[in-house]
Structure formats: structure tokens, C-alpha cells
Design a protein around this motif. Structure first.
Motif, PDB file in Angstrom:
ATOM      1  N   PRO A 763       0.819  -1.217   0.000  1.00  0.00           N
ATOM      2  CA  PRO A 763       0.000   0.000   0.000  1.00  0.00           C
ATOM      3  C   PRO A 763       0.851   1.264   0.000  1.00  0.00           C
ATOM      4  N   TRP A 764       0.416   2.229  -0.797  1.00  0.00           N
ATOM      5  CA  TRP A 764       1.069   3.532  -0.876  1.00  0.00           C
ATOM      6  C   TRP A 764       2.533   3.415  -1.285  1.00  0.00           C
ATOM      7  N   ARG A 765       2.825   2.450  -2.118  1.00  0.00           N
ATOM      8  CA  ARG A 765       4.203   2.241  -2.553  1.00  0.00           C
ATOM      9  C   ARG A 765       4.696   3.456  -3.350  1.00  0.00           C
ATOM     10  N   GLY A 766       5.881   3.917  -3.033  1.00  0.00           N
ATOM     11  CA  GLY A 766       6.461   5.049  -3.735  1.00  0.00           C
ATOM     12  C   GLY A 766       6.173   6.392  -3.101  1.00  0.00           C
ATOM     13  N   PHE A 767       5.397   6.422  -2.001  1.00  0.00           N
ATOM     14  CA  PHE A 767       5.080   7.675  -1.325  1.00  0.00           C
ATOM     15  C   PHE A 767       5.934   7.824  -0.077  1.00  0.00           C
ATOM     16  N   THR A 768       6.207   9.054   0.303  1.00  0.00           N
ATOM     17  CA  THR A 768       6.879   9.321   1.571  1.00  0.00           C
ATOM     18  C   THR A 768       5.862   9.203   2.693  1.00  0.00           C
ATOM     19  N   HIS A 769       6.369   9.118   3.916  1.00  0.00           N
ATOM     20  CA  HIS A 769       5.465   9.019   5.056  1.00  0.00           C
ATOM     21  C   HIS A 769       4.595  10.264   5.199  1.00  0.00           C
ATOM     22  N   ALA A 770       5.164  11.415   4.913  1.00  0.00           N
ATOM     23  CA  ALA A 770       4.375  12.649   4.992  1.00  0.00           C
ATOM     24  C   ALA A 770       3.240  12.627   3.972  1.00  0.00           C
ATOM     25  N   GLN A 771       3.505  12.122   2.780  1.00  0.00           N
ATOM     26  CA  GLN A 771       2.461  12.038   1.758  1.00  0.00           C
ATOM     27  C   GLN A 771       1.370  11.052   2.167  1.00  0.00           C
ATOM     28  N   ILE A 772       1.763   9.952   2.750  1.00  0.00           N
ATOM     29  CA  ILE A 772       0.773   8.966   3.199  1.00  0.00           C
ATOM     30  C   ILE A 772      -0.132   9.569   4.264  1.00  0.00           C
ATOM     31  N   MET A 773       0.474  10.229   5.241  1.00  0.00           N
ATOM     32  CA  MET A 773      -0.327  10.823   6.320  1.00  0.00           C
ATOM     33  C   MET A 773      -1.315  11.840   5.769  1.00  0.00           C
ATOM     34  N   LEU A 774      -0.867  12.649   4.827  1.00  0.00           N
ATOM     35  CA  LEU A 774      -1.748  13.659   4.244  1.00  0.00           C
ATOM     36  C   LEU A 774      -2.914  13.003   3.522  1.00  0.00           C
ATOM     37  N   LYS A 775      -2.655  11.962   2.747  1.00  0.00           N
ATOM     38  CA  LYS A 775      -3.709  11.302   1.992  1.00  0.00           C
ATOM     39  C   LYS A 775      -4.700  10.601   2.912  1.00  0.00           C
ATOM     40  N   VAL A 776      -4.199   9.914   3.940  1.00  0.00           N
ATOM     41  CA  VAL A 776      -5.081   9.157   4.829  1.00  0.00           C
ATOM     42  C   VAL A 776      -5.919  10.085   5.691  1.00  0.00           C
ATOM     43  N   THR A 777      -5.301  11.127   6.238  1.00  0.00           N
ATOM     44  CA  THR A 777      -6.005  11.984   7.182  1.00  0.00           C
ATOM     45  C   THR A 777      -6.894  13.029   6.523  1.00  0.00           C
ATOM     46  N   SER A 778      -6.664  13.314   5.250  1.00  0.00           N
ATOM     47  CA  SER A 778      -7.493  14.319   4.573  1.00  0.00           C
ATOM     48  C   SER A 778      -8.872  13.784   4.235  1.00  0.00           C
ATOM     49  N   GLY A 779      -9.006  12.479   4.093  1.00  0.00           N
ATOM     50  CA  GLY A 779     -10.272  11.889   3.700  1.00  0.00           C
ATOM     51  C   GLY A 779     -10.583  12.029   2.234  1.00  0.00           C
ATOM     52  N   ASN A 780      -9.670  12.597   1.464  1.00  0.00           N
ATOM     53  CA  ASN A 780      -9.920  12.834   0.040  1.00  0.00           C
ATOM     54  C   ASN A 780      -9.367  11.728  -0.851  1.00  0.00           C
ATOM     55  N   ASP A 781      -8.604  10.828  -0.279  1.00  0.00           N
ATOM     56  CA  ASP A 781      -8.004   9.788  -1.089  1.00  0.00           C
ATOM     57  C   ASP A 781      -7.931   8.516  -0.266  1.00  0.00           C
ATOM     58  N   ARG A 782      -7.995   7.387  -0.917  1.00  0.00           N
ATOM     59  CA  ARG A 782      -7.892   6.111  -0.242  1.00  0.00           C
ATOM     60  C   ARG A 782      -7.454   5.049  -1.252  1.00  0.00           C
ATOM     61  N   LEU A 783      -7.132   3.890  -0.736  1.00  0.00           N
ATOM     62  CA  LEU A 783      -6.733   2.793  -1.612  1.00  0.00           C
ATOM     63  C   LEU A 783      -7.901   2.414  -2.516  1.00  0.00           C
ATOM     64  N   ARG A 784      -7.609   2.227  -3.794  1.00  0.00           N
ATOM     65  CA  ARG A 784      -8.654   1.917  -4.760  1.00  0.00           C
ATOM     66  C   ARG A 784      -8.427   0.541  -5.369  1.00  0.00           C
ATOM     67  N   PHE A 785      -9.494  -0.126  -5.682  1.00  0.00           N
ATOM     68  CA  PHE A 785      -9.439  -1.449  -6.285  1.00  0.00           C
ATOM     69  C   PHE A 785      -9.575  -1.353  -7.803  1.00  0.00           C
ATOM     70  N   PRO A 786      -9.018  -2.317  -8.541  1.00  0.00           N
ATOM     71  CA  PRO A 786      -9.254  -2.394  -9.984  1.00  0.00           C
ATOM     72  C   PRO A 786     -10.735  -2.628 -10.272  1.00  0.00           C
ATOM     73  N   LEU A 787     -11.160  -2.314 -11.464  1.00  0.00           N
ATOM     74  CA  LEU A 787     -12.577  -2.396 -11.829  1.00  0.00           C
ATOM     75  C   LEU A 787     -13.115  -3.813 -11.794  1.00  0.00           C
ATOM     76  N   CYS A 788     -12.251  -4.793 -11.994  1.00  0.00           N
ATOM     77  CA  CYS A 788     -12.717  -6.178 -12.060  1.00  0.00           C
ATOM     78  C   CYS A 788     -12.860  -6.822 -10.695  1.00  0.00           C
ATOM     79  N   THR A 789     -12.636  -6.103  -9.588  1.00  0.00           N
ATOM     80  CA  THR A 789     -12.743  -6.661  -8.248  1.00  0.00           C
ATOM     81  C   THR A 789     -14.180  -7.087  -7.962  1.00  0.00           C
ATOM     82  N   PRO A 790     -14.389  -8.276  -7.395  1.00  0.00           N
ATOM     83  CA  PRO A 790     -15.746  -8.672  -6.982  1.00  0.00           C
ATOM     84  C   PRO A 790     -16.349  -7.626  -6.044  1.00  0.00           C
ATOM     85  N   ILE A 791     -17.566  -7.207  -6.335  1.00  0.00           N
ATOM     86  CA  ILE A 791     -18.155  -6.077  -5.633  1.00  0.00           C
ATOM     87  C   ILE A 791     -18.313  -6.341  -4.141  1.00  0.00           C
ATOM     88  N   GLU A 792     -18.671  -7.581  -3.759  1.00  0.00           N
ATOM     89  CA  GLU A 792     -18.849  -7.873  -2.335  1.00  0.00           C
ATOM     90  C   GLU A 792     -17.526  -7.753  -1.586  1.00  0.00           C
TER      91      GLU A 792
END
Length: 823
Positions: A763-792
Motif C-alpha cells: 500500500p502507498w508504494r512510492g510515497f513518503t510518510h508525509a504524503q501517506i499521512m496527508l492522503k489518509v487523514t485528509s479523507g480525500n483519497d484512499r486505496l482503490r481497487f481495480p474495476l474487475c474486483t468482486p463487488i462484495e
């Protein structure tokens, strides 16, 4: 190309959805096949180290010293290619001109090679502490199966083994590696030899530049490259490689220090025997019959008084012999682990190779008299005190090779009455807070029993003095240490606060069931309270303080104080505030984000090098644990074990395996939470895999998952606030923002694990720790799944990663949903 492997996709809302490698659209856009391994988050500091050393500058001619080491390496391993590869500072695969630099090669030309196709770059992703990277068959490893060096027009790499080149400040500069053009196995002894040879390479690379830095007045350079005093000590060590299978012990190689110490050119003695060069001070032949027997048995041995034959000086020498497959070249080397699945060593073809350290006897005695008061700054506190001749506090225990080491402690393979075990050794200076922390880990991991939790079979403590020797009644000024050496579980029904009961109900080691059987249930084991564990640790602390009459401060690592990756300078002057249970420390609320030395973004943040222990010694805790022979889940994901075929380009996740492992992990967490225990550091690094038989193959793979590492576990019924927590990539917003932890922390981390199981990525490969904290705590970004992921599956994972802790499901609900999905 399938939807799963498309470089970038778009949902109906227009947000970017990435494939296997990444979690967000900026700044990392493509996948591993296009970019190769990502840079570590401490890349700026690592690149500065490379710049200061100046080792990536092209040289007009090859380095003769390095060429000798490479030829020896190829000879030992029987491989056609060996290289010393340096990881140039840069942006990673985003830059098409990004390269690695082969400084010297035997069977491979010197020069620049594309970063994206380099095997060696993955040495930064082997875990929180340095470890050998081994690829027995590149065609069966998803990271490399599509590599043109493996399947191109002129493939030349089918098998690979690389040892990290670890600088004195802890950064990984590159690798010493061997490559074969056919698939092959490597054993743990060979990995250890390669690690020791890599240490010799680093010492040669560092020597000239560090001498200049020490002599200069450039404070910026000294700040960028600390710990040079330790490094310079090593350069004076004379090391010789011997082949003991040849009568008289053939001299294969001697390093540069030989010329200075002995006054005889190396090329004059290479190829000759020890018998021809040295003799005993009494004129007796070396090696003696006793030495030959010790070498045949693979034992360490020494010659206290030796002289060089034909020398007019007749200077007395101290010769120390150690198998080349030993864990460390010498006491000053940085320890490097070997992969867990290789810890049961096969009979290596190189078992007859020995390192011989040559010392001036007078200087050696002088150094020995002061070494007990000065610990090497290149070693972590976790590396102290394991004395092989004093280790057997428990009947039947044989401690084997190092698996991994960090500020959390050291983990070794072992054998206990014929069964494979893991042996965890934790060393801590005196202090109630750290004693309670270790006591909680011991009591929880001993008391918790579940088929998918790594079982702790026995634990005990011993007190070490300032010389790191165990205290006993004869040597500790009347201190009774006997009652401190074993932490024993109470039988069910015993009072938690009864020390006499705890001491009288010991379970003999010989009564433990064979470890290949399923772990016993909680009803088979007595309860052991965390208060009792803490009391015993405090008693040990009191004894040690009485023996040494001082109470050293324990430092806290705070992100607000971090300026570089190196930590040795802060640890000498930090005030005592709080400590992490096992060194997992991330940014405290309100502090300024900084980058520092974590070897991988989703690596537990316990890779800090700690300074030397104080004069008062420490308390050493030993834990015998169930051995998991297939390594950790992160390694399995990197290798593509959960894909339908081994390719990061076309491979798709096997849902049977993904669902099965997810259910196993969730069932373990369901049990923990039912006992009001929060794990606190759930990540793919802390999920271990163990082999199962064909009859137990319930999810399409021949292994099952077990939750490990209870260093941050807590007895918890409601939310609390803390300054210490675990892997930053798996932490929820409330923990990163306010330090709030609860059972919902484990739920969030499990959602991240579900993402990893399906995508096969960190998860968050290639990001610095500061970038990860900003993304997680802002609520504007999160880990996303590919389109073919089973919906359940996707809905459940996203629910677990809900921004608000109150919106996340419990593990009772999670297990029920996963069970229904499996049906």
C-alpha cells in the motif's frame, strides 16, 4: 491487457483507479513491470550517503580488491556471474534514464543498467532490517518472470542471490550478488557467506572516503555520514579466507590490512598454506590436529600466540578462526538476516571455508580490556548479549541462524527436542515502562491460543550485567536471579497475583507436544496475567539496578526531532517520556512530518539503529515460538503466490486463495477481540505463513496464515490515546491525527490487507510518510481497487477502511460476511 493490469482506469465519478502497484494517481502512475522497484522513503538521505562516498563515479580501471572478491564469490558459488551493483540516487522508475551502476563484475560488464529491470533494486524491499534476496527460479517469481533478462532474446538470469551492501549509517548502497543461467537452490550457509563477503566490500568502499571525512572540518559531511569511528575501526582488521579442506589450510584471499599488519605482500602468500606462513610461538606446526578437528566440526577456534615464519620481528599474533557461513564476519559487522524458509541449513559445498582474523596480540589484549565499556555504534541494541556458550537456559534448545534483527529484538531459527522453532530474544535496559511493555507481549503471546496465531511455547528472562554476561548468585553480589529466569503460565484457577503459584506450576519442556501438531486450545493452558509479567520484569530491573547502582534513561524517538534517517545522535540526549513496545514509532500528533529510515513504506517502523546500552546492562527476554517456514505474507505477495500464474503483467488473483487467507486472518482477529486484545500492528509483514499438508489444503494453496508479533498488543475495551503505534501504511486517520487507538484500528488494517491480498502490492508504494499521512487523514483519497474486483469483496474492504472508526464493522460481522462469500 486485462482491466486488472491496465495502467490507469477511470470510474464513473472520474477518479483514478490504479492497477496492482499503486493506490493513487499521483505521483506514482504506472506499475512494477513499467517502473521496477520503487525507491525507499529515505531515498534523499540514502542518495546523500552515496554522494558523500563518491562510489558511483566511473573509474578508468576496475578495482583490483573488488575484482578479487568477485572472483572468489563466483568460485564459491559456482556461478558464471558476480557483480557489485550500486543503487544510484534518483527518482526511481519514473525517470526512463534512471539506472543502477555495476561498479565491478566478473562475467558482467561494468557500467549503467536500467533501474526498471534490475534485480538488485529489490534489496530495499526485503523488510525492516537488511536481508539476503534469494530468487531460486526467476520464471516463478512475479517480480521477474517478465524481465527481459529472464525471458528475452538472450536470457542470462534464471537464479539470483544478493546480499545488501549496508553502509555504516544503515543505508543500503547496493548488492554483492551472484547470478546463474539456470534455476538453482541456495542454502542458508551460502547466504551467510555472501553476507560476510558483502561486509568486506562495504569496508573497502567506505575506507578512503571516511578517512577523508574524519580528517576534514566539513561538519555537513560528518552530519550526513555518522558513525565513522566504528567504521574506521573495522578497516584495521586483517581478514583472511581459508580453505580448510586443503591440508595445511590454503590461503584463498587476504584483505588490504594484511600488508600493513604482517609486512608481507598478499600476492606472496595467496595460494600458499597457513602451515607455510605461520607457526606457534613454540615452533609447533599450525594448524594442529586439534585445530583440524575443530574445522571439520565447523567450530570456532583460536591460536593465541602465533608468529610469521622467517620474520625477523617475531611479533606475536592472535589468530581467530570462524566458519565463513557464520552469521557475522566479526563482532563489528552489521548483522544481515537470511530468508525464513532457508533457516534450516543444508550441507553447503562451502562448509570448508573459514575466515581467519589476524590481530597483533598486544593490541588485541588492550582492545579486549576496554571493549566491555564501549559498544560498537554500528550495531543495534538488539544484537548484544547472545552468547552461544551460555544460551541454553532451556533443556533441549539449540539456537540456529539469525532470521531477522531490529530494535524489536532478534529472531533466530532453533531446534527444541527435535522440532523446528523460532527463538525471539528481546533486550532492554532497566526501566519500568519498557519492562511492562515486554511483559505484556510475553503474557499475551503465551496466553493466546488459536490455529491462526503464532504460538509462544515458553518464555523466560535473564539479567545481563554491563559486560553482557548473565548474572547469577555467584557473580551478582548476592542477587537471587533464579526466580527471574522463567515466566511460567499459571494453571487455570490460580490467582493472577500469586507469584508462588507462578513459580510452582512450571510445565517441563519435555511435556510440550510435538510442534507439528495443531496448537492447543486455551483450555489446555493456564491464564497468566500481564500484571504478574510486569511485576517479574520490575523485580529483574530492581536486581540489576542494585548490581549496577544506576538507572539509565530510556530515550523516546519522536518524529518532531527527526532530521535525517540516522538516529544515533538523538538517542544520547532525549528525555524519557514514553516508549514504543517494540520500536514501532511514527509521527506524534502536532509534529512536523520528516522522512527517515524505513526500509520499505509498509515496513514496520522499527528499523531504527539504537545507540549503545548503558553501563548497567539489560534484561534479556527469550521466547520460544512456533516456527513458520514459508516466510511472511508480504514476501508471498511480492512473489505472486496468490496469482493464477506467475506474472505481474497478466496474472490475476486466485479468489479461492485470497478469500481463504482473508478468512484465516479475520478469524484470528475475531478471537483476539473476543479476549479484549487489540493487535495494534496488523500488516503483511506480521502475518507469517506455514506449510500444511495436502489434506489441509482448504483454500487452494499449501500454506496457511498465522498472526504474529504482539509487541504493540494491548488489553483494551475502549479507545485510548497513545504516542506509539505501528506500520504507518496500515494506520487509520484517527491514530495518525490524534493518537487514538481502539479495536477499530485492527479493522482498518485488515481492510488494507484485503486490498493487498487482491492487488498483490504494497500500500502507498512510492510515497513518503508525509504524503501517506496527508492522503489518509485528509479523507480525500484512499486505496482503490481495480474495476474487475468482486463487488462484495471490495465493499467489505472499503467498509473496513471507513474514515470514521464507528462506521467500521466488527470482526464478528467480517467473518460472517467472508464465510458467506466463500460459500
Amino acid at each position: 491487457m486485462s482491466e486488472l493490469n491496465a495502467h490507469s482506469m477511470t470510474t464513473s465519478s472520474g477518479s483514478s483507479v490504479l492497477s496492482r502497484d499503486v493506490a493513487s494517481s499521483e505521483p506514482f502512475k504506472l506499475q512494477v513491470h513499467e517502473l521496477g522497484c520503487s525507491r525507499p522513503p529515505c531515498e534523499d538521505e540514502r542518495a546523500l550517503t552515496m554522494e558523500v562516498l563518491g562510489i558511483c563515479n566511473p573509474l578508468p580501471d576496475p578495482d583490483p580488491e573488488l575484482e578479487s572478491i568477485l572472483k572468489i564469490t563466483n568460485s564459491i558459488f559456482g556461478t558464471p556471474t558476480a557483480t557489485i551493483t550500486l543503487l544510484k540516487g534518483g527518482s526511481g522508475g519514473e525517470d526512463p534514464h534512471d539506472v543502477v551502476y555495476v561498479k565491478d563484475g566478473d562475467g558482467c560488464a561494468r557500467g549503467d543498467y536500467p533501474w526498471r529491470w534490475a534485480f538488485c533494486t529489490w534489496i530495499t524491499q526485503t523488510g525492516p532490517t537488511p536481508k539476503t534476496l534469494v530468487v531460486p527460479d526467476a520464471e516463478k517469481d512475479a517480480r521477474f518472470s517478465d524481465n527481459p533478462h529472464v525471458v528475452g532474446e538472450n536470457p542470462w538470469i534464471k537464479a539470483y542471490a544478493g546480499a545488501p551492501l549496508v553502509a555504516s549509517n544503515g543505508h543500503r548502497l547496493g548488492t554483492l550478488c551472484v547470478c546463474d543461467n539456470k534455476a538453482r537452490d541456495f542454502d542458508a550457509g551460502q547466504c551467510a557467506i555472501l553476507n560476510n563477503l558483502s561486509e568486506m566490500v562495504v569496508r573497502h568502499l567506505e575506507k578512503e572516503q571516511l578517512l577523508k571525512i574524519k580528517q576534514s572540518d566539513n561538519e555537513a559531511l560528518k552530519f550526513a555520514y555518522k558513525r565513522i569511528e566504528r567504521a574506521l575501526d573495522c578497516f584495521e582488521n586483517c581478514v583472511v579466507l581459508l580453505d580448510t579442506s586443503v591440508p595445511g589450510f590454503k590461503i584463498v584471499y587476504a584483505n588490504e590490512a594484511w600488508d600493513t599488519l604482517i609486512g608481507l605482500a598478499r600476492d606472496k602468500i595467496t595460494g600458499h598454506t597457513l602451515t607455510e606462513v605461520f607457526e606457534d610461538s613454540m615452533g609447533l606446526e599450525l594448524p594442529s590436529a586439534k585445530h583440524r578437528l575443530a574445522a571439520d566440526a565447523g567450530q570456532d577456534f583460536a591460536v593465541v600466540r602465533a608468529v610469521v615464519k622467517g620474520s625477523s620481528l617475531q611479533k606475536l599474533m592472535y589468530l581467530k578462526f570462524r566458519p565463513a557461513s557464520s552469521e557475522q564476519l566479526d563482532e563489528g559487522a552489521i548483522p544481515i538476516g537470511v530468508p525464513r524458509h532457508m533457516t534450516v541449513t543444508k550441507q553447503t559445498d562451502a562448509k570448508h571455508l573459514y575466515f581467519m582474523a589476524v590481530h597483533d596480540l598486544a593490541a588485541h589484549r588492550s582492545a579486549s580490556s576496554t571493549s566491555s565499556t564501549r559498544r560498537s555504534s554500528r550495531m543495534t541494541s538488539a544484537s548484544f548479549g547472545l552468547q552461544r556458550d551460555e544460551e541454553n537456559e532451556v533443556e533441549g534448545l539449540i539456537v540456529g541462524r539469525l532470521i531477522g534483527r531490529g530494535s524489536y529484538g532478534s529472531v533466530y531459527s532453533g531446534d527444541w527436542f527435535g522440532s523446528s522453532v523460532a527463538v525471539k530474544v528481546i533486550e532492554n535496559p532497566v526501566g519500568r515502562r519498557i519492562s511492562q511493555a515486554v511483559g505484556l507481549e510475553v503474557s499475551m503471546s503465551t496466553d493466546l491460543r488459536h490455529p491462526h496465531i503464532v504460538a509462544t511455547l515458553k518464555s523466560w528472562t535473564r539479567v545481563l550485567d554491563s559486560n553482557m554476561r548473565p548474572l547469577n548468585s555467584k557473580k551478582s553480589s548476592g542477587i537471587d536471579v533464579d526466580n527471574l529466569l522463567t515466566i511460567r503460565p499459571l494453571k487455570k484457577g490460580c490467582e493472577d497475583n500469586s507469584p508462588t503459584a507462578a513459580q510452582s506450576e512450571a510445565q517441563p519442556a519435555s511435556t510440550v507436544d510435538h510442534l507439528s501438531q495443531p496448537p492447543p486450545t486455551s483450555s489446555d493452558f493456564g491464564k497468566f496475567s500481564s500484571n504478574q509479567a510486569c511485576d517479574m520484569f520490575d523485580a529483574a530491573a530492581g536486581s540489576l539496578q542494585a548490581a549496577n547502582q544506576e538507572d539509565p534513561a530510556w530515550p523516546v524517538i519522536s518524529m518532531s526531532n527527526l532530521a535525517t534517517c540516522d538516529t544515533s545522535s538523538w538517542l544520547d540526549h532525549q528525555e524519557v517520556q514514553d516508549v514504543s513496545v517494540s520500536g514501532h514509532v511514527v509521527q506524534l500528533p502536532g509534529s512536523v512530518p520528516q522522512q527517515y529510515d524505513s526500509q520499505s513504506l509498509s515496513t514496520p517502523l522499527d528499523a531504527f539503529h539504537q545507540g549503545p546500552l548503558g553501563e548497567s546492562g539489560c534484561i534479556q527476554t527469550w521466547m520460544i515460538m512456533e516456527f513458520c517456514d514459508r516466510g511472511c505474507l508480504q514476501d508471498a505477495l511480492d512473489r505472486g503466490w496468490l496469482l493464477d500464474h506467475c506474472s505481474c503483467v497478466t496474472g490475476r488473483p486466485r479468489m479461492e486463495a485470497v478469500m481463504g487467507l482473508a478468512f484465516q486472518i479475520s478469524s484470528a482477529l475475531q478471537y483476539l477481540h473476543s479476549e479484549n486484545v487489540m493487535h495494534g500492528d496488523l500488516s503483511a509483514w506480521n502475518i507469517l505463513l506455514t506449510s500444511v499438508g495436502a489434506g489441509s489444503n482448504s483454500c487452494g494453496v499449501n500454506f496457511m496464515a498465522k498472526v504474529a508479533d504482539f509487541g504493540l498488543a494491548r488489553d483494551i475495551t475502549d479507545k485510548i490515546q497513545t504516542q506509539t503505534y505501528g506500520t504507518i501504511t496500515h494506520q487509520p486517520p484517527e491514530t495518525l491525527l490524534t493518537g487514538t487507538v481502539s479495536k477499530a484500528v485492527d479493522v482498518y488494517a485488515f481492510g488494507v490487507l484485503m486490498w493487498q491480498l487482491y492487488t498483490g502490492s504494497q500500500p502507498w508504494r512510492g510515497f513518503t510518510h508525509a504524503q501517506i499521512m496527508l492522503k489518509v487523514t485528509s479523507g480525500n483519497d484512499r486505496l482503490r481497487f481495480p474495476l474487475c474486483t468482486p463487488i462484495e469483496y471490495e465493499d467489505l474492504a472499503l467498509a473496513c477502511m471507513a474514515f470514521n472508526a464507528e462506521d467500521r464493522p466488527t470482526f464478528d460481522v467480517i467473518c460472517e460476511i467472508l464465510k458467506n462469500m466463500q460459500v
